[in-house]
Design a protein around this motif. Structure first.
Motif, PDB file in Angstrom:
ATOM      1  N   ASP B 103     -49.244-136.514   2.416  1.00 50.87           N
ATOM      2  CA  ASP B 103     -47.857-136.877   3.118  1.00 50.87           C
ATOM      3  C   ASP B 103     -47.012-137.877   2.721  1.00 50.87           C
ATOM      4  O   ASP B 103     -45.814-137.663   2.503  1.00 50.87           O
ATOM      5  CB  ASP B 103     -48.302-136.927   4.839  1.00 50.87           C
ATOM      6  CG  ASP B 103     -48.796-135.726   5.421  1.00 50.87           C
ATOM      7  OD1 ASP B 103     -48.647-134.705   4.991  1.00 50.87           O
ATOM      8  OD2 ASP B 103     -49.213-135.778   6.318  1.00 50.87           O
ATOM      9  N   ALA B 104     -47.690-139.008   2.235  1.00 51.38           N
ATOM     10  CA  ALA B 104     -47.100-140.209   1.661  1.00 51.38           C
ATOM     11  C   ALA B 104     -46.439-139.749   0.590  1.00 51.38           C
ATOM     12  O   ALA B 104     -45.210-140.063   0.280  1.00 51.38           O
ATOM     13  CB  ALA B 104     -47.988-141.232   1.537  1.00 51.38           C
ATOM     14  N   TYR B 105     -47.050-138.634  -0.311  1.00 52.91           N
ATOM     15  CA  TYR B 105     -46.497-138.339  -1.570  1.00 52.91           C
ATOM     16  C   TYR B 105     -44.858-137.654  -1.050  1.00 52.91           C
ATOM     17  O   TYR B 105     -44.063-137.587  -1.956  1.00 52.91           O
ATOM     18  CB  TYR B 105     -47.464-137.070  -2.130  1.00 52.91           C
ATOM     19  CG  TYR B 105     -47.529-137.658  -3.735  1.00 52.91           C
ATOM     20  CD1 TYR B 105     -48.476-138.428  -4.146  1.00 52.91           C
ATOM     21  CD2 TYR B 105     -46.720-136.906  -4.662  1.00 52.91           C
ATOM     22  CE1 TYR B 105     -48.502-138.787  -5.329  1.00 52.91           C
ATOM     23  CE2 TYR B 105     -47.079-136.926  -5.728  1.00 52.91           C
ATOM     24  CZ  TYR B 105     -47.766-138.060  -6.336  1.00 52.91           C
ATOM     25  OH  TYR B 105     -47.991-138.103  -7.629  1.00 52.91           O
ATOM     26  N   ALA B 106     -45.018-136.659  -0.301  1.00 52.06           N
ATOM     27  CA  ALA B 106     -44.004-135.966   0.078  1.00 52.06           C
ATOM     28  C   ALA B 106     -42.865-136.634   0.839  1.00 52.06           C
ATOM     29  O   ALA B 106     -41.724-136.025   0.692  1.00 52.06           O
ATOM     30  CB  ALA B 106     -44.371-134.528   0.684  1.00 52.06           C
ATOM     31  N   GLU B 107     -42.981-137.734   0.826  1.00 53.79           N
ATOM     32  CA  GLU B 107     -42.058-138.303   1.766  1.00 53.79           C
ATOM     33  C   GLU B 107     -40.698-138.553   0.862  1.00 53.79           C
ATOM     34  O   GLU B 107     -40.792-138.790  -0.245  1.00 53.79           O
ATOM     35  CB  GLU B 107     -42.621-139.930   1.798  1.00 53.79           C
ATOM     36  CG  GLU B 107     -41.865-140.845   3.002  1.00 53.79           C
ATOM     37  CD  GLU B 107     -42.604-141.844   3.199  1.00 53.79           C
ATOM     38  OE1 GLU B 107     -41.740-143.046   2.628  1.00 53.79           O
ATOM     39  OE2 GLU B 107     -43.629-142.103   3.588  1.00 53.79           O
ATOM     40  N   GLN B 108     -39.498-138.308   1.459  1.00 52.41           N
ATOM     41  CA  GLN B 108     -38.370-138.347   0.812  1.00 52.41           C
ATOM     42  C   GLN B 108     -37.388-139.221   1.277  1.00 52.41           C
ATOM     43  O   GLN B 108     -37.610-139.829   2.832  1.00 52.41           O
ATOM     44  CB  GLN B 108     -37.501-136.890   0.678  1.00 52.41           C
ATOM     45  CG  GLN B 108     -38.366-135.863   0.192  1.00 52.41           C
ATOM     46  CD  GLN B 108     -38.244-135.969  -1.367  1.00 52.41           C
ATOM     47  OE1 GLN B 108     -37.737-136.932  -1.878  1.00 52.41           O
ATOM     48  NE2 GLN B 108     -39.417-135.564  -2.015  1.00 52.41           N
ATOM     49  N   GLY B 109     -36.727-139.926   0.594  1.00 52.11           N
ATOM     50  CA  GLY B 109     -35.823-141.045   1.150  1.00 52.11           C
ATOM     51  C   GLY B 109     -34.682-141.363   0.224  1.00 52.11           C
ATOM     52  O   GLY B 109     -34.634-140.720  -0.871  1.00 52.11           O
ATOM     53  N   PRO B 110     -33.870-142.335   0.272  1.00 48.98           N
ATOM     54  CA  PRO B 110     -32.811-142.663  -0.422  1.00 48.98           C
ATOM     55  C   PRO B 110     -33.397-142.961  -1.805  1.00 48.98           C
ATOM     56  O   PRO B 110     -34.599-143.741  -1.979  1.00 48.98           O
ATOM     57  CB  PRO B 110     -32.178-143.813   0.352  1.00 48.98           C
ATOM     58  CG  PRO B 110     -33.168-144.435   0.980  1.00 48.98           C
ATOM     59  CD  PRO B 110     -33.879-143.417   1.432  1.00 48.98           C
ATOM     60  N   VAL B 111     -32.687-142.692  -2.869  1.00 47.29           N
ATOM     61  CA  VAL B 111     -33.097-143.272  -4.236  1.00 47.29           C
ATOM     62  C   VAL B 111     -31.990-143.997  -4.929  1.00 47.29           C
ATOM     63  O   VAL B 111     -30.808-143.710  -4.609  1.00 47.29           O
ATOM     64  CB  VAL B 111     -33.546-142.064  -5.115  1.00 47.29           C
ATOM     65  CG1 VAL B 111     -34.950-141.357  -4.602  1.00 47.29           C
ATOM     66  CG2 VAL B 111     -32.662-141.214  -5.312  1.00 47.29           C
ATOM     67  N   ALA B 112     -32.264-144.876  -5.708  1.00 49.24           N
ATOM     68  CA  ALA B 112     -31.302-145.745  -6.509  1.00 49.24           C
ATOM     69  C   ALA B 112     -30.542-144.857  -7.456  1.00 49.24           C
ATOM     70  O   ALA B 112     -29.315-145.211  -8.222  1.00 49.24           O
ATOM     71  CB  ALA B 112     -31.868-147.034  -7.023  1.00 49.24           C
ATOM     72  N   LEU B 113     -31.232-143.962  -8.048  1.00 52.16           N
ATOM     73  CA  LEU B 113     -30.927-143.308  -9.251  1.00 52.16           C
ATOM     74  C   LEU B 113     -31.382-141.907  -9.518  1.00 52.16           C
ATOM     75  O   LEU B 113     -32.663-141.901  -9.289  1.00 52.16           O
ATOM     76  CB  LEU B 113     -31.236-144.353 -10.394  1.00 52.16           C
ATOM     77  CG  LEU B 113     -30.970-143.967 -11.895  1.00 52.16           C
ATOM     78  CD1 LEU B 113     -29.523-144.029 -12.063  1.00 52.16           C
ATOM     79  CD2 LEU B 113     -31.730-144.819 -12.801  1.00 52.16           C
ATOM     80  N   LEU B 185     -40.339-141.570  -7.687  1.00 55.88           N
ATOM     81  CA  LEU B 185     -41.227-142.601  -7.678  1.00 55.88           C
ATOM     82  C   LEU B 185     -40.730-143.898  -8.028  1.00 55.88           C
ATOM     83  O   LEU B 185     -39.477-144.103  -8.200  1.00 55.88           O
ATOM     84  CB  LEU B 185     -42.131-142.283  -9.037  1.00 55.88           C
ATOM     85  CG  LEU B 185     -41.615-142.084 -10.480  1.00 55.88           C
ATOM     86  CD1 LEU B 185     -41.131-143.508 -11.043  1.00 55.88           C
ATOM     87  CD2 LEU B 185     -42.476-141.377 -11.355  1.00 55.88           C
ATOM     88  N   ALA B 186     -41.450-145.030  -7.955  1.00 52.47           N
ATOM     89  CA  ALA B 186     -41.009-146.241  -8.153  1.00 52.47           C
ATOM     90  C   ALA B 186     -42.021-147.147  -9.023  1.00 52.47           C
ATOM     91  O   ALA B 186     -43.159-147.108  -8.888  1.00 52.47           O
ATOM     92  CB  ALA B 186     -40.951-147.010  -6.853  1.00 52.47           C
ATOM     93  N   ALA B 187     -41.377-148.040  -9.789  1.00 52.08           N
ATOM     94  CA  ALA B 187     -42.378-149.056 -10.463  1.00 52.08           C
ATOM     95  C   ALA B 187     -42.163-150.213  -9.894  1.00 52.08           C
ATOM     96  O   ALA B 187     -41.191-150.737  -9.747  1.00 52.08           O
ATOM     97  CB  ALA B 187     -41.775-148.889 -11.840  1.00 52.08           C
ATOM     98  N   ASN B 188     -43.188-151.020  -9.534  1.00 51.97           N
ATOM     99  CA  ASN B 188     -43.025-152.276  -9.163  1.00 51.97           C
ATOM    100  C   ASN B 188     -43.511-153.418 -10.227  1.00 51.97           C
ATOM    101  O   ASN B 188     -43.438-154.524  -9.557  1.00 51.97           O
ATOM    102  CB  ASN B 188     -43.948-152.405  -7.846  1.00 51.97           C
ATOM    103  CG  ASN B 188     -45.516-151.831  -7.950  1.00 51.97           C
ATOM    104  OD1 ASN B 188     -45.983-151.883  -9.168  1.00 51.97           O
ATOM    105  ND2 ASN B 188     -45.956-151.519  -6.925  1.00 51.97           N
TER     106      ASN B 188
END
Lengths: 631, 328
Positions: B103-113, B185-188
């Motif tokens: 579920d967390a994987y499928a989460e959609q939201g705004p992206v920067a790019l 995805l995001a890199a931290n």
């Protein structure tokens, strides 16, 4: 009790009636299930050895980074042929070989219900297999992997004949497997000895019944897919060509609709072998027989709801993925039930560590790991990391070698005396087991870790500095040991054929019906079959109980037909005898299949030729009037 | 006989799973979540392995006295019932963990790019998209992303199926001809993460890799700016000659250099080749020797790939190398 002193059965006449013709011509007309079964087993095993050599070659190539032992073009053919042969030309035909040989003996009948069909099925399988191997030696073998995804498999990206060879070989195997499956289903349901109700049918026969029914339901998927692929390549129908409105995922759905049940089609008979061997070497009946049978059936049903777990990375809707993930977890339950039944049987018995049991022991520990990693890859987020990586390569080799090859080896050791009347060496057998067991783990356990380290499957080379070198080298050494272990079986076989100890009829003091007759069995299997009153007839009634049914003619190939559930005698049927037409029809079908690589007109030619050959095959023979059943 | 016992121990020893392409070297929340899930799965499976192998060994080797009565079926049945019960509980735990994680994987939201990635034979075409989805510039085999913000990949293919996999950042997603997939995805952590095609795609599947370079947002902004510029003009005579070689020897038929030559997109865009870390889809380090080797013998390095060898006299060759190195 039978108190008659003079034997009422004329063995000579019976032997003559069920006997095989001689000579080279005769060889091609034989229809006896024992001959066909042995041919299936020997051919499939030779294919196994060949594909095993290809596996070793791949490991040589991958032993070090940037190795130039093989180029990518050859490597890609090698891994495709390795997978295709192991799945289509070894695993299915091998379990079918066991089934064709053993099922009539285990259910107490004289032959399979369609003897000529089994001969036909064998020749089709043989010719298809040889065609694939020849294509490899010609450097024109399939090279798009055993699951052969379009669009890579379409003409645009694979213009040579390689993929057409794949589609053709698959057609051969579909025909052979469907023929054998139909025959096994009917035989098991209609020819069980009187009194052998479904509840007294051995787990091995159950597993074959379920696997055969699964073949009938699963194969149409791949039949449709491979025909569509052949048409896309030959006639540009564009089923899988997105640019023309086709869909690449259509192939994946159809392929895995077949491909996932396929795993259970070969795994269930393997569990059947284990459920046969364990009780014998523990000296007690299988614990939880009913649970085991229910588990076999439910595994068969659930396995049709798993195919999408091969496609989690294709971006299907999450909800669909969730359903298949749940089903994939659920299938662990019936398998678990089988495990508990085996463990309980061992616990409740007195295990004797003869080679067949040892292989079952190895099976339990190896398949356990393969099964558990299977539950892991059903977990979608985890699967998206390890999918198509070496973790999956490790997983399915634990399932297929641990879960299928080990039981098959156990089965070879166990039924070898039945096939030949001789024993295999125990000492070589133990050596064989330990070399394979250790070699296998050294070869395949490190692959889990390689997957974690990001090594994708189906790569012919890799760069240094990725942290893959040592594990790959270790794996290659393990493969050598595994291969040498397999070699020990060959030595053992040669030794046994030359100077193996005569086994007697029932060397293991086994319980199932095939051990009630001589080893090796006579042409007619049983002179007389008793009325079956238990799941373990030999243990209950001794080796020579009173016959249950009399009155079959000795001068005709007559068998008793019984009711499907209760196995009450119903009719007597005369089976057809030797014939050359199955072979000729197989040759004509093969010409049509192979010709279709080059031009669709070969289908037409093959259809007409096949029709004529089939007409000759089915030309009515003068039948003798059936005798009556006498209790 | 103790091999069965040794397996989990070996498992622990081999659990050191480092490396530049390892899923355990996590650099973002998506990959990290999988590792949490992995430890749950591992703990359960380790427990089951030890339990089953333990029972198997005890069942096989427990001492049995001569006149021992057979174990009553009822007792075995109870044990089996427990086994089934525990299996159901463990499967429920696994499925619950799976669904929470996915579920967390499928989460959609705004992206920067949004970055468009097209799988090619056998390399990666990367196009950076503007706010309205318009293409800003094109590059190949090296994807820069800013750290700390989610980015979205639009994954496509115009040939065969490929799969986009950067183990340190996220699980894989296929690039399917005729369909479009997205991966968020995001890199931290700033760093260089290696990725590789994970779906068999033909003769050079093995050497179809790429790099994802996560940079601090300000560095990333600089990089973006530099990438949008056209190619640097030659400054000296040798470079100038190299440019002519590039245009005349056939390179420009397949390779675009913005402001110099526009090709029909058969091969990677070379406008800013020089700062890239690698060549030939992350198969070679981007150094002069390797660049020269790649131009003169691409079929020796990646047999079957689509780049033909370019025979040049040594002066032209040196000039071409100089020109390519000038493409900052």
């Amino acid at each position: 009790m039978n108190t008659q002193t003079d034997d009422p059965v004329n063995h000579e006449t019976l032997d003559c009636t069920w006997g095989n013709p001689f000579g080279l011509w005769g060889w091609f007309t034989i229809v006896n299930h024992k001959n066909i079964g042995i041919r299936y087993l020997v051919t499939a095993f030779i294919f196994f050895l060949g594909a095993g050599v290809l596996g070793v070659l791949m490991r040589v190539q991958l032993a070090s980074p940037q190795n130039d032992f093989m180029g990518p073009d050859f490597f890609n053919q090698v891994f495709t042929v390795h997978g295709t042969v192991m799945m289509f030309l070894f695993a299915i035909p091998m379990v079918e070989g066991f089934a064709i040989y053993l099922v009539p003996l285990m259910i107490g009948t004289r032959d399979l219900c369609f003897p000529r069909l089994s001969a036909y099925s064998y020749y089709v399988f043989l010719i298809g297999g040889i065609a694939l191997w020849i294509s490899l030696f010609l450097g024109s073998a399939p090279d798009a992997g055993w699951f052969n995804y379009p669009t890579l498999a379409l003409k645009e990206f694979s213009p040579s004949h390689r993929i057409s060879v794949y589609a053709t070989v698959i057609s051969f195997i579909e025909v052979a497997a469907l023929a054998a499956a139909v025959e096994l289903i009917v035989t098991i349901l209609k020819q069980r000895a009187p009194g052998m109700t479904l509840g007294r049918t051995s787990p091995f026969v159950w597993s074959i019944l379920v696997a055969a029914i699964m073949i009938v339901f699963a194969m149409p998927g791949i039949v449709v897919a491979s025909v569509m692929l052949a048409m896309d390549r030959l006639l540009e129908t564009a089923f899988f060509q997105p640019a023309l409105g086709g869909d690449v995922l259509l192939w994946q759905h159809l392929f895995w609709w077949f491909g996932h049940p396929e795993v259970y089609i070969i795994f269930l008979p393997a569990t059947g072998i284990v459920s046969t061997i364990i009780p014998v070497f523990c000296g007690r009946p299988l614990f939880g027989y009913t649970a085991v049978v229910v588990a076999i059936i439910s595994t068969g049903v659930i396995s049709f709801g798993l195919w999408v777990h091969h496609m989690f990375a294709t971006g299907l809707p999450t909800q669909a993925d969730g359903f298949f993930a749940a089903a994939s977890g659920l299938v662990a339950l019936p398998t678990g039930i089988q495990f508990f039944a085996w463990l309980a049987t061992i616990w409740g018995g007195r295990p004797v560590f003869k080679t067949p049991f040892l292989f079952c022991f190895g099976f339990i520990s190896l398949f356990l790991i393969g099964g558990l990693t299977g539950v892991m890859v059903a977990s979608i987020p985890f699967d998206l990391q390890v999918h198509d990586s070496y973790f999956v390569v490790a997983h399915f080799h634990y399932v297929l070698i641990g879960g299928v090859v080990f039981p098959i080896f156990g089965g070879i050791y166990y039924w070898w005396p039945k096939f030949t009347g001789r024993m295999l060496s125990e000492r070589l057998g133990k050596l064989n087991f330990w070399m394979m067991f250790i070699g296998f783990n050294v070869a395949f356990f490190p692959m889990h870790n390689l997957g974690f380290r990001g090594m994708p499957r189906r790569i012919y080379t890799y760069l240094p500095d990725l942290g893959w070198d040592i594990l790959n080298q270790l794996s290659t050494w393990g493969t050598y040991l595994l291969a040498l272990g397999v070699l020990v079986l060959l030595i053992n076989i040669v030794w046994s054929l030359r100077r193996g100890r005569p086994s007697g009829d029932n060397p293991w003091n086994a319980d199932t019906l095939e051990w009630m007759t001589t080893s090796p069995p006579a042409n007619y299997n049983f002179a007389e079959v008793p009325r079956i009153t238990s799941l373990n007839p030999v243990w209950k009634d001794g080796p020579h109980p009173a016959p249950g049914v009399r009155g079959l003619r000795e001068d005709a190939r007559e068998i008793i037909i019984t009711t499907s559930v209760e196995a009450e005698p119903q009719a007597v049927v005369e089976l057809p005898g030797p014939s050359i037409w199955p072979f000729i029809l197989a040759v004509i079908s093969s010409i049509a299949f192979i010709g279709s690589i080059f031009s669709p007109w070969w289908y037409v030619a093959g259809f007409c030729g096949g029709l004529m050959a089939a007409a000759c095959w089915f030309w009515p023979i003068k039948s003798t009037v059936s005798g009556k059943v006498e209790r | 006989m103790c091999k069965g016992f040794r397996i989990p121990i070996v498992a622990l020893l081999l659990m050191a799973c480092g490396g530049p392409q390892s899923m355990f070297e996590t650099a973002g929340p998506d990959a990290a979540r999988v590792i949490v899930l992995w430890w749950i799965l591992f703990a359960i499976c380790l427990f089951v392995t030890i339990a089953v192998i333990g029972v198997l060994l005890v069942a096989s080797f427990r001492r049995r006295s001569e006149g021992e009565l057979p174990v009553p079926d009822k007792k075995l049945g109870v044990a089996m019932g427990w086994g089934i019960g525990v299996t159901i509980v463990l499967l429920t735990v696994i499925l619950t963990a799976t669904f929470r994680s996915s579920d967390a994987y499928a989460e959609q939201g705004p992206v920067a790019l949004t970055i468009d990635v097209v799988g090619k034979l056998w390399w990666w075409e990367v196009t950076y998209l503007g706010e309205n989805g318009e293409p800003l510039f094109r590059t190949a085999n090296e994807i820069h992303i800013p750290t700390g913000v989610p980015v979205r990949f639009r994954l496509r293919s115009d040939n065969v199926i490929h799969s986009f996999w950067v183990p340190s950042l996220a699980g894989k997603v296929d690039l399917l001809p005729g369909r479009t997939n997205y991966l968020r995805l995001a890199a931290n952590k700033a760093g260089i993460y290696r990725g590789q095609c994970a779906e068999y795609c033909g003769i050079q599947h093995a050497l179809m890799a790429f790099l994802v370079i996560a940079q601090l947002p300000e560095e990333f902004a600089e990089w973006m700016e530099a990438q949008q510029l056209p190619a640097r003009e030659p400054k000296d005579e040798m470079t100038h000659r190299g440019k002519n070689v590039f245009l005349q020897a056939g390179c420009a038929k397949c390779h675009t250099v913005r402001g110099v030559a526009v090709a029909v997109e058969a091969g990677p865009d070379l406008t800013h080749l020089a700062p890239r870390h690698t060549l030939a889809a992350a198969s070679l380090p981007n150094r002069r020797g390797h660049l020269g080797g790649w131009i003169s013998d691409p079929q020796g390095i990646k047999p079957g790939n689509l780049m033909p060898a370019t025979p040049l006299n040594s002066e032209d060759f040196q000039a071409l190398l100089r020109y390519l190195e000038n493409l900052q």
